[in-house]
Design an enzyme around this catalytic site. Structure first.
Site, PDB file in Angstrom:
ATOM      1  N   ASP B 162       0.865  -1.182   0.000  1.00 24.83           N
ATOM      2  CA  ASP B 162       0.000   0.000   0.000  1.00 24.83           C
ATOM      3  C   ASP B 162       0.903   1.233   0.000  1.00 24.83           C
ATOM      4  O   ASP B 162       1.483   1.571   1.028  1.00 24.83           O
ATOM      5  CB  ASP B 162      -0.901   0.024   1.243  1.00 24.83           C
ATOM      6  CG  ASP B 162      -1.993  -1.038   1.183  1.00 24.83           C
ATOM      7  OD1 ASP B 162      -1.783  -2.064   0.513  1.00 24.83           O
ATOM      8  OD2 ASP B 162      -3.044  -0.849   1.819  1.00 24.83           O
ATOM      9  N   LYS B 225      -6.850   3.243  -3.457  1.00 22.12           N
ATOM     10  CA  LYS B 225      -7.306   3.233  -2.069  1.00 22.12           C
ATOM     11  C   LYS B 225      -7.555   4.662  -1.619  1.00 22.12           C
ATOM     12  O   LYS B 225      -6.793   5.564  -1.952  1.00 22.12           O
ATOM     13  CB  LYS B 225      -6.210   2.555  -1.222  1.00 22.12           C
ATOM     14  CG  LYS B 225      -6.443   2.560   0.268  1.00 22.12           C
ATOM     15  CD  LYS B 225      -5.387   1.698   0.976  1.00 22.12           C
ATOM     16  CE  LYS B 225      -5.370   1.940   2.465  1.00 22.12           C
ATOM     17  NZ  LYS B 225      -4.312   1.186   3.175  1.00 22.12           N
ATOM     18  N   LYS B 261     -10.226   0.140  -2.706  1.00 26.01           N
ATOM     19  CA  LYS B 261     -10.188  -0.124  -1.266  1.00 26.01           C
ATOM     20  C   LYS B 261     -10.489   1.146  -0.489  1.00 26.01           C
ATOM     21  O   LYS B 261      -9.639   2.027  -0.375  1.00 26.01           O
ATOM     22  CB  LYS B 261      -8.810  -0.667  -0.874  1.00 26.01           C
ATOM     23  CG  LYS B 261      -8.638  -0.846   0.636  1.00 26.01           C
ATOM     24  CD  LYS B 261      -7.276  -1.438   0.982  1.00 26.01           C
ATOM     25  CE  LYS B 261      -7.042  -1.411   2.489  1.00 26.01           C
ATOM     26  NZ  LYS B 261      -5.674  -1.850   2.852  1.00 26.01           N
TER      27      LYS B 261
END
Lengths: 299, 325
Positions: B162, B225, B261
């Site tokens: 991430d 995300k 996400k």
């Protein structure tokens, strides 16, 4: 409840009546029922008084969440502070004495004088319980004599979230007599008001909201007692239940549901209760846990 | 909903050369149609009103649990805490082994090896280890440090990375720099999946979120995300809906599917259902799996488990019946 005519000032002509929307009291706010339902509340003679919210099991769930959230702060507050706040509730009630007397008279079909006397008794009951906040520990706790070099101390601690089914026959005095002993020791409460006479309870919520009582310590629901009692009795996050307002037969069923997570249960008295009589300590001690500490004497 | 975000001149052919220069990329991103903020918020609010009950609720609860990236990103993380989080991810409800496993455990890079080892010992190799990288959460470090951070996490056993974008560069309009950073981190990831965090709360406008979405997807992100969970505004239904529309339009334009996400601030089963409804209504079945949609969350899992217990027993459950993390 005065009629529209009674409020009409002859000098100004007819005035439109301003009707009150009664609401639930959950987490320090006044929501309508999540279900959107209401039911008609009538006086003792069957005359319509107001529409009260008919709470659903989801309102009960929300109320338990609010009560759980408030428990840490309320149980951690000093007994002195809790007593002061409860005394403040009594002061606020005193200021709205007339309104409560009128609501009690309508709900229970009493004369004005009798309703006034019951309201006064309810206010005095708050004061009585407020005084117990920093004294109950001395009466039910204390030092224990043990055969060893230890200080052995027992102290009462609040049980947690308590569901309270308010008595059906005493809309204000009965309610105060079951609610005050629960919260004075540091528990938080979810109260189901008397099914046919919920208005004094819903008005009491307005008093609680303006008395420095932290939101969520008392949550007031109105609606079907049986409908709300079932999810509360089975709820895994409720620590105790007071069945004062339940009928004998469903009460047995509720006890069974409550057994699942070992709730403390206060059964309804089979012969009925005289709410005007001196209450004693039973309703406070029913929702207390005793913590005992052994501490070595450093000699 | 009309497919309004695919630029009119952005056919399959023209997308390959939008990143050849800073000017071309800026022209493309700033040429994306503006976002109708009122319409977006109304649409997100409308999709949040669906009532999900009985069998659909049971399905949604299990789906949501299987989509969770169970996260601990605290300065106070210890190996013991990461191990207990892995145990929880492998067996979310110790009293009910039918509860599905979570998708991944999300930790800081120095905890990736601990998480990998714990999952192996639990026999839960199916759960991925996700590691944040590139100087999370601020992203304020040199490129060399960010790449080293990434390589270390991958070497420690992370299956997913991430990364955070450089919001400073993005807001200053240096889009190509952000684009190149994502490309280089993607290359450093090797086989690991790359999730690109925008930190929507710092991008200030919906238009910027749309631009960041296209920028990251063009640069090769496997997932986009919403946020780090470290600022005041995290995932919200409108900004997630906007990103869902961007991945839908990106697939229409290029044929490539990208995951989404949302992270931060999703705490209740009810919230999670709102996101699942948005995914279903915007993207359809293709995205309704842990491969393409994840929740970055920690406390959400407990609420999903309590709802699951309620559904199984008919009684409301409480926090005493789930683990404290």
């Amino acid at each position: 409840m005065s009629t529209p005519e009674a409020r009409t000032s002859p000098a100004r002509g007819a005035r439109l009546s301003v009707l009150k929307t009664y609401k639930l009291y959950v987490g320090g706010t006044f929501p309508r029922s999540e279900s959107g339902r209401v039911y008609e509340v009538t006086d003792a003679k069957g005359q319509w008084l107001a529409n009260a919210p008919r709470a659903s099991r989801k309102d009960a769930r929300d109320a338990v969440v609010a009560a759980r959230k408030a428990f840490g702060g309320w149980s951690g507050a000093t007994a002195y502070n809790r007593g002061q706040i409860l005394y403040r509730v009594a002061e606020m009630l005193e200021g709205r004495r007339e309104q409560f007397a009128a609501e009690v008279a309508a709900a229970e079909g009493l004369s004005k004088a009798k309703a006034q006397a019951r309201t006064d008794a309810a206010i005095d009951r708050w004061v009585w319980y407020a005084g117990w906040s920093d004294k109950v520990a001395q009466v039910v706790g204390g030092g224990n004599p043990v055969a060893g070099p230890f200080f052995n101390l027992s102290t009462p601690e609040p049980t947690g979230v308590v569901a309270v089914l308010a008595p059906q026959n005493a809309s204000l005095l009965g309610l105060v007599s079951v609610l005050a002993p629960v919260i004075v020791t540091g528990n938080t409460a979810v109260v189901v008001a008397a099914q046919d006479a919920p208005l004094p309870a819903l008005s009491l919520a307005e008093v609680l909201a303006t008395s420095d009582l932290p939101g969520g310590v008392v949550n007031v629901l109105s609606g079907g007692t049986a409908e709300l009692a079932r999810p509360l009795a089975a709820h895994q996050d409720v620590n105790a239940i007071d069945l004062a307002g339940a009928d004998p037969e469903p009460a047995t069923e509720l006890e069974r549901a409550a057994a699942d997570n070992l709730k403390r249960v206060l059964r309804p008295a089979p012969e009925g209760v005289d709410w005007a009589a001196e209450p004693g300590l039973e309703r406070m001690t029913a929702f207390l846990e005793t913590k005992t500490v052994w501490h070595p004497i450093g000699a | 909903m009309p497919t309004d975000a695919a630029p009119r001149d952005a056919g399959r052919g023209s997308l390959s050369d939008v990143a050849t220069s800073d000017a071309a990329l800026r022209r493309f991103l700033q040429g994306l149609p503006g976002v109708d903020a009122v319409g977006l918020e109304a649409r997100a609010a409308a999709l949040g009103t669906r009532s999900i009950k009985t069998t659909a609720k049971a399905y949604a609860l299990d789906l949501a649990i299987s989509m969770i990236d169970l996260t601990t990103l605290e300065g106070a993380d210890t190996p013991g805490k990461v191990r207990s989080l892995c145990t929880k991810g492998a067996h979310p409800d110790p009293g009910d082994r039918s509860a599905p496993r979570v998708a991944a455990i999300c930790v800081y890079p120095d905890m990736a090896a601990t998480a990998r080892q714990a999952l192996t010992e639990l026999g839960a190799d199916g759960i991925n280890v996700a590691s944040v990288a590139t100087a999370f959460p601020s992203g304020r470090a040199s490129m060399a440090v960010k790449l080293a951070d990434t390589r270390e996490a991958v070497a420690a056993g992370a299956d997913e990375i991430d990364m955070v974008i450089d919001r400073g560069a993005f807001l200053a309009g240096r889009y190509l720099q952000v684009f190149e950073e994502i490309r280089e981190v993607k290359a450093a990831c090797g086989a690991a999946h790359l999730k690109v965090i925008f930190e929507n709360g710092e991008l200030a406008t919906y238009d910027n979120i749309r631009r960041a979405s296209w920028l990251a997807m063009l640069a090769g992100a496997d997932f986009i995300k919403t946020s780090t969970g470290k600022v005041a505004v995290n995932a919200t239904p409108p900004n997630t809906l906007l990103m869902l529309e961007a991945v839908r339009d990106f697939r229409a334009a290029t044929g490539q599917q990208v995951g989404v996400k949302p992270a931060g601030g999703i705490r209740t089963a009810k919230d999670a259902f709102k996101y699942l409804v948005m995914v279903n209504e915007t993207l359809g079945d293709d995205w309704l799996s842990p491969h393409w949609f994840r929740f970055g969350a920690s406390s959400l899992l407990n609420d999903l488990l309590m709802q699951r217990q309620k559904l199984a027993t008919g009684r409301y459950s409480g926090p005493d019946y789930v683990t404290v993390d």
